[in-house]
Design an enzyme around this catalytic site. Structure first.
Site, PDB file in Angstrom:
ATOM      1  N   ASP A   4      -8.130 -11.129  -6.442  1.00 23.24           N
ATOM      2  CA  ASP A   4      -9.201 -11.617  -5.580  1.00 23.24           C
ATOM      3  C   ASP A   4      -8.857 -11.380  -4.102  1.00 23.24           C
ATOM      4  O   ASP A   4      -7.842 -11.876  -3.623  1.00 23.24           O
ATOM      5  CB  ASP A   4      -9.393 -13.126  -5.859  1.00 23.24           C
ATOM      6  N   THR A  22     -17.106 -12.673  -4.603  1.00 24.24           N
ATOM      7  CA  THR A  22     -16.387 -12.792  -5.873  1.00 24.24           C
ATOM      8  C   THR A  22     -17.263 -12.644  -7.129  1.00 24.24           C
ATOM      9  O   THR A  22     -16.903 -11.920  -8.057  1.00 24.24           O
ATOM     10  CB  THR A  22     -15.644 -14.147  -5.901  1.00 24.24           C
ATOM     11  N   ASP A  31     -13.714 -20.390 -11.918  1.00 24.53           N
ATOM     12  CA  ASP A  31     -14.582 -20.249 -13.096  1.00 24.53           C
ATOM     13  C   ASP A  31     -15.274 -18.884 -13.128  1.00 24.53           C
ATOM     14  O   ASP A  31     -15.260 -18.194 -14.149  1.00 24.53           O
ATOM     15  CB  ASP A  31     -15.596 -21.405 -13.170  1.00 24.53           C
ATOM     16  N   ARG A  32     -15.860 -18.467 -12.000  1.00 27.48           N
ATOM     17  CA  ARG A  32     -16.608 -17.200 -12.018  1.00 27.48           C
ATOM     18  C   ARG A  32     -15.697 -15.996 -12.259  1.00 27.48           C
ATOM     19  O   ARG A  32     -16.142 -14.965 -12.751  1.00 27.48           O
ATOM     20  CB  ARG A  32     -17.435 -17.025 -10.745  1.00 27.48           C
ATOM     21  N   ASP A  89      -7.114 -14.931  -2.754  1.00 27.76           N
ATOM     22  CA  ASP A  89      -8.323 -15.147  -1.956  1.00 27.76           C
ATOM     23  C   ASP A  89      -8.235 -16.442  -1.156  1.00 27.76           C
ATOM     24  O   ASP A  89      -8.526 -16.460   0.037  1.00 27.76           O
ATOM     25  CB  ASP A  89      -9.548 -15.182  -2.869  1.00 27.76           C
ATOM     26  N   HIS A 100     -13.265  -7.568  -3.902  1.00 27.67           N
ATOM     27  CA  HIS A 100     -13.716  -7.252  -2.538  1.00 27.67           C
ATOM     28  C   HIS A 100     -12.472  -7.161  -1.684  1.00 27.67           C
ATOM     29  O   HIS A 100     -11.403  -7.588  -2.121  1.00 27.67           O
ATOM     30  CB  HIS A 100     -14.660  -8.329  -1.979  1.00 27.67           C
ATOM     31  N   HIS A 105     -14.968 -12.053   3.865  1.00 28.99           N
ATOM     32  CA  HIS A 105     -15.512 -10.816   3.295  1.00 28.99           C
ATOM     33  C   HIS A 105     -16.979 -11.042   3.015  1.00 28.99           C
ATOM     34  O   HIS A 105     -17.487 -12.136   3.247  1.00 28.99           O
ATOM     35  CB  HIS A 105     -14.752 -10.470   2.009  1.00 28.99           C
TER      36      HIS A 105
HETATM   37 ZN    ZN Z   1     -13.236 -13.003  -4.373  1.00 31.85          ZN
HETATM   38 ZN    ZN Z   2     -13.175 -15.125  -0.803  1.00 35.74          ZN
END
Ligand code: ZN
Ligand code: ZN
Ligand code: ZN
Length: 556
Positions: free
Chosen positions: A49, A90, A173-174, A316, A364, A497
């Site tokens: 991430d 994300t 979770d995602r 992240d 990303h 981002h």
């Molecule tokens: Zn992300």
């Molecule tokens: Zn982020």
């Protein structure tokens, strides 16, 4: 006939001199159809991430041989790999990696977005029709139902008559739900707060399997209640800025953003396991849980290909807090490198050295902290919607007689109230254009496009191409705003981002293991190419919304 004889003679000579190399053998196999597909016992998809491409090169000398270096040196490195859409966040990132498509097709247009039908903000992975499993909170009420297409993991499940397993894991979770697809056996994510447990949703199961309960009741989480110090002496971290500067955020109770970060005090005081996410230990915890899943679910133990989708989320959280140029980010990647080595050596042992295939990418990139860039004389700044709102609303009032023509602003898109606009007897396209013209006057805004333009044109490169790939005709907004390169909507500490700019689109893409060639390329590849590349390798159907192309050189 004579030609064939001649060829035979040449082949015999080659064989005698031992130059009948393995590449030629492989090729002849392909032609006779015996290499229709490669079936590793396990595919491991890794999403890091917020990993920028240059984190590979910047920290290279600090990496050991068994992690990133093993993937690069013994695998295939796509050096010019990009997200081909915005918003670069994300939810869309993980979805695009696994569906081989962009938000225009798969429908996950943000982490959250304004839902035109209900007029409410929706979260990409939430689903109130399911219950939490493993927590008393609502944190488990998730499913992939907002993703409109299949994933590579779905296609593998279909191809194997559901015999190949899919397990997806991430702190977020995602980061687990979307890669797992609609047919995952399980997706697990981490409930921090005062629980510190891996949880899931009734979408997948009624109760957690024994191995997950065992993991949750073990001391696996507790042992990361330790201060965060750098793994190597901090004075060897020459590839990042000073530890103490005004571009970094603070943990509560900290007075300077410097090592060691004494997170356990805070963790004990607040009984808040969220803090682990903001240290490299979040990634180590993810690795440990993934290794437990390999054993607990018997992944890669037979000839039917399984899929393990891992997403590393702490990178992240740390990037957002400390920024691209921080010692904290550098240490996080050095620790992640060690986690990758641990993962790969365990895969060697449990699945077999040449029996699995890995890809590693990101969801990303990220921008350097604009306040830091600005101090280096590089054009960079901050944009706050609130600062333009008074003037913008006054304009709407003057032009349309009401500010209510604009319903919402999310993911840099304005959503108009089509009813209000139609009642004013103005065409939607015209209203979009009027608003776009106005927005171009504001400081920090670089370009503005309308939904009408997105529908009418076929952009093939540059920013409009990226916006169009992110533009879902049913879900996206009416006016799309692009800030100047170097300008973000964010606090003055840490990185973020979401933009179509190159620092958010350029991310690593590494392939390694069974069926993968050694090599690298600087030819442009795009995130939606990953899923069809893996599908071509496995000889299975492409995800049903695929717009990318297999990267030929990876598989040749
Ligand atoms: Zn992300
Ligand atoms: Zn982020
Ligand atoms: Zn620091």
């Amino acid at each position: 006939m004579r030609k064939r004889n001649l060829r035979l003679v040449v082949v015999l000579i080659l064989m005698v001199f031992g130059v009948f190399d393995s590449a030629a053998q492989k090729k002849s196999k392909d032609e006779s159809g015996t290499n229709l597909k490669t079936s590793p016992k396990l595919v491991v998809g890794i999403v890091v991430d917020q990993m920028r491409y240059d984190y590979l090169t910047r920290f290279w000398n600090h990496y050991d041989e068994g992690g990133f270096k093993r993937l690069v040196n013994e695998g295939y490195n796509c050096k010019n790999n990009h997200f081909n859409y915005a918003p670069t966040s994300t939810g869309p990132g993980h979805t695009s990696v696994y569906t081989g498509a962009a938000p225009a097709t798969h429908g996950v247009i943000g982490n959250d977005w304004y839902d035109k039908e209900t007029g409410l903000s929706v979260y990409c992975a939430s689903d109130d029709s399911y219950e939490s499993v493993g927590t008393a909170t609502d944190a488990g009420k998730m499913s992939p139902h907002r993703m409109n297409v299949t994933t590579i993991t779905d296609e593998l499940r279909l191809h194997t008559q559901m015999r190949g397993k899919t397990i997806a894991i991430a702190l977020k979770d995602r980061g687990a739900v979307l890669p797992g697809g609609h047919t995952a056996n399980a997706a697990y994510w981490f409930q921090g707060a005062d629980e510190g447990n891996w949880i899931t949703s009734t979408y997948y199961m009624k109760e957690l399997p024994k191995w997950v309960n065992d993991f949750n009741t073990s001391d696996a989480v507790e042992k990361y209640k330790k201060p965060w110090n750098t793994t190597k002496p901090i004075n060897t971290y020459m590839e990042s800025g000073s530890d103490n500067n005004r571009y970094e955020g603070l943990f509560e109770t900290e007075t300077s953003p410097t090592f060691p970060h004494s997170t356990p005090n805070l963790l004990n005081k607040k009984k808040d396991f969220e803090i682990i996410k903001y240290t490299p230990y979040g990634n180590s915890l993810t690795t440990e849980f993934a290794l437990a899943a390999i054993v607990g679910e018997d992944l890669g133990s037979d000839a039917v290909t399984d899929f393990l989708a891992i997403s590393y989320s702490s990178t992240d959280y740390i990037g957002h807090k400390y920024g691209v140029n921080s010692k904290e980010v550098q240490d996080t990647y050095i620790q992640l490198d060690a986690d990758l080595e641990k993962l790969l050596t365990t895969l060697d042992k449990k699945v077999g050295k040449d029996e699995y295939t890995v890809f590693l990418t990101a969801d990303h990139g990220a921008i350097d902290v604009p306040a830091y860039l600005s101090d280096q004389k590089i054009p960079a700044d901050y944009f706050a919607y609130d600062s333009i709102a008074p003037k913008f609303n006054a304009f709407l009032q003057y032009k349309f007689g009401t500010a209510n023509v604009v319903k919402s602003f999310s993911n840099y898109q304005f959503f108009l109230d089509h009813k209000v606009v139609k009642n004013l007897d103005i065409e939607i396209a015209k209203a979009q254009e009027i608003i776009a013209d106005e927005l171009l006057n504001y400081e920090g805004i670089d370009r503005v496009y309308t939904g009408h333009q997105m529908m009418q044109n076929n952009y093939t490169k540059g920013i409009p191409y990226i916006l169009q790939n992110g533009y879902n005709q049913k879900r996206s907004g009416d006016v799309l705003v692009v800030l100047k390169p170097g300008v973000i909507s964010y606090p003055r500490t840490g990185s973020t981002h979401g933009s179509p700019q190159i620092y958010d689109t350029h991310v690593p893409l590494l392939f390694y293991g069974k069926g993968i060639q050694k090599g690298s390329t600087v030819m442009r590849t795009e995130i939606p190419d990953i899923a069809p590349t893996i599908a071509a390798l496995l000889g299975i159907a492409f995800p049903n919304g695929t717009t990318g192309e297999p990267i030929v050189k990876v598989l040749e």
